[in-house]
Design a protein around this motif. Structure first.
Motif, short mmCIF file in Angstrom:
data_model
loop_
_atom_site.label_atom_id
_atom_site.label_comp_id
_atom_site.label_asym_id
_atom_site.label_seq_id
_atom_site.Cartn_x
_atom_site.Cartn_y
_atom_site.Cartn_z
N LYS A 1 3.43 41.10 -2.44
CA LYS A 1 4.71 41.37 -1.78
C LYS A 1 4.54 42.16 -0.48
O LYS A 1 5.38 42.07 0.41
CB LYS A 1 5.62 42.14 -2.75
N PHE B 1 3.57 39.16 2.01
CA PHE B 1 4.30 37.88 2.00
C PHE B 1 5.67 38.09 1.37
O PHE B 1 5.90 39.06 0.66
CB PHE B 1 3.53 36.84 1.17
N ILE B 2 6.55 37.13 1.61
CA ILE B 2 7.77 37.01 0.81
C ILE B 2 7.35 36.37 -0.51
O ILE B 2 6.78 35.27 -0.50
CB ILE B 2 8.83 36.16 1.52
N VAL B 3 7.58 37.06 -1.61
CA VAL B 3 7.22 36.48 -2.91
C VAL B 3 8.50 35.98 -3.60
O VAL B 3 9.45 36.73 -3.83
CB VAL B 3 6.44 37.46 -3.81
N ASP C 1 8.49 42.27 -9.23
CA ASP C 1 9.27 42.68 -8.04
C ASP C 1 9.43 41.52 -7.06
O ASP C 1 8.88 41.55 -5.97
CB ASP C 1 8.58 43.87 -7.35
N ASP D 1 10.94 39.11 -4.21
CA ASP D 1 11.84 39.24 -3.06
C ASP D 1 13.06 38.36 -3.24
O ASP D 1 14.16 38.72 -2.79
CB ASP D 1 11.11 38.82 -1.76
N VAL D 2 12.87 37.21 -3.86
CA VAL D 2 13.99 36.26 -3.98
C VAL D 2 13.75 35.35 -5.18
O VAL D 2 12.60 35.04 -5.51
CB VAL D 2 14.17 35.47 -2.65
N LEU D 3 14.84 34.95 -5.82
CA LEU D 3 14.75 34.14 -7.03
C LEU D 3 15.23 32.72 -6.73
O LEU D 3 16.43 32.50 -6.50
CB LEU D 3 15.64 34.74 -8.14
N LEU E 1 14.97 30.29 3.04
CA LEU E 1 14.22 31.38 3.67
C LEU E 1 13.97 31.12 5.15
O LEU E 1 13.19 31.84 5.78
CB LEU E 1 12.91 31.61 2.90
N LYS F 1 18.78 50.38 -10.62
CA LYS F 1 18.13 49.17 -11.16
C LYS F 1 17.64 49.37 -12.59
O LYS F 1 17.51 48.40 -13.34
CB LYS F 1 16.96 48.78 -10.23
N ALA G 1 18.15 34.79 3.73
CA ALA G 1 16.96 35.09 4.55
C ALA G 1 17.12 36.43 5.27
O ALA G 1 16.16 37.22 5.35
CB ALA G 1 16.73 33.97 5.57
N LYS H 1 12.95 44.04 2.77
CA LYS H 1 11.55 44.38 3.00
C LYS H 1 11.44 45.53 4.01
O LYS H 1 10.58 46.40 3.88
CB LYS H 1 10.77 43.14 3.48
N LEU I 1 19.67 38.38 -4.74
CA LEU I 1 20.30 38.39 -3.42
C LEU I 1 21.46 37.40 -3.40
O LEU I 1 21.24 36.18 -3.44
CB LEU I 1 19.28 37.99 -2.35
#
Lengths: 237, 237
Positions: A118, A121-123, A144, A146-148, A171, B118, B132, B139, B148
């Motif tokens: 993470k 990169f965007i994970v 953790d 970044d996005v699902l 993204l 959280k 995005a 980040k 998100l």
């Protein structure tokens, strides 16, 4: 190593398959079966259930079945697997087993590996699970993300184009800026066909018994034993 | 405190407004204006731009304008604001200013507050930004979101029903299990009208000058100075 790094130039997003690649479904599901269905071979039951996973998703993608959320499809395949074992599951057993996919354990390297990756990169999860399932899985395992990227965002299942390209679009990335990370070659082959980069992760114990030979392609951009080695290969400390 | 806790019984999801509630857009945007557009009052320029935000989103929701991503709408309102200052912005200035919304700073309590919250709740962004943009914001600021909720998931802007109920659906939650957290009463009023719970956060410096009186309703379930006090009120250590 230098040659490898060159091939992944420009990658900004790592998109991870979840069941099998970051989580150990066999341990989680066979334990849930053992606790819920007395008197069956829990490991064989878990494998039988899982074997019915890809085919029913393919039926949705082919149009043979209407779109339904993964939990609903897993309910159907669970009853089919149970029938093979001559078991009738009641509502509570069914609910407990279908929900068990929300708390299957991560492979030991997954949470620390994602945390390292993470930072560079965007994970993203790119999974056939729903977003809600992925939230539960992440909270249970300390992933953790970044996005699902859940299948309900696109109402399509991998290996459909809409999932891989849908995540890239979400993204604001080109397909070549996204690397699919998976323990399944068919997932990576599909991703590559749509322009994504690919990283193969070895999970020889995915089915609960050691696989001597895991089918994988030389066309993958990267090949790593686990997510920590992937972080090494990508130069993320 | 006991009375307060009772009103939030059953809440599983905290849905946060982002611009103004978790981030300090005035500081970020006025700094970007000062660095990009010489010779204007950067604070006044930032406020002028921001005043054009809600009206153009409302035009999309009313059907006067077609759906467009927030960056595209912000580009349009930026040029309108610049015209007020008799400034012509070139492509590079425009890009830098529109992108500045991706790296506006969090309020000091935001990252630690979200991290605490959280551990007891699903913490979700529910923003008019795109996914995005929210990834970049997270980040940049160390926001550990569980999920998100960007406006591009629903192609609707708050205060439209589709956003609040869309997030609840995505998380398999009832509206009453979701608490909207915002520094703007109109956002909370809309959320409440669709069945969500509400928490008001005081951000008296949102517009860069101290607001003596921030309009807020007694109907909010919670009212906190910042996210750390919200965590206290929700009993999250």
């Amino acid at each position: 190593m230098h040659a490898r790094m060159a091939t992944v130039d420009g990658v900004r997003v790592l998109a991870f398959d979840t069941f099998g690649t970051v989580t150990d479904w066999f341990s989680g599901i066979s334990a849930a079966v053992a606790a819920t269905v007395p008197g069956v071979d829990a490991g064989e039951f878990a494998r039988e259930w899982r074997r019915r996973y890809a085919p029913i998703l393919a039926q949705v993608e082919s149009g043979d079945l209407p779109w339904r959320r993964l939990d609903d499809l897993q309910t159907e395949t669970l009853h089919a697997a149970a029938a093979m074992f001559r078991v009738d599951l009641d509502t509570d057993q069914t609910r407990r087993l279908v929900c068990a996919w929300r708390t299957i354990p991560g492979w030991p390297d997954a949470a620390p590996g994602l945390r390292r990756l993470k930072s560079g990169f965007i994970v993203a999860a790119l999974s056939n699970a729903t977003v809600a399932l992925l939230v539960d899985m992440a909270k249970h395992n300390g992933f953790d993300w970044d996005v699902l990227g859940g299948s309900d965002l696109w109402r399509h299942y991998k290996p459909a184009r809409e999932t891989y390209c849908g995540l890239a679009d979400l993204l604001e990335a080109t397909p070549a800026e996204v690397m699919m990370v998976a323990a399944h070659q068919n997932d990576l082959d599909a991703a590559r066909s749509f322009g994504l980069r690919t990283a193969f992760i070895e999970r020889p114990m995915e089915w609960g018994v050691p696989s001597m030979q895991i089918p994988h392609s030389d066309e993958n951009d990267l090949h790593a034993r686990d997510l920590l080695e992937l972080a090494d290969q990508l130069g993320v400390p």
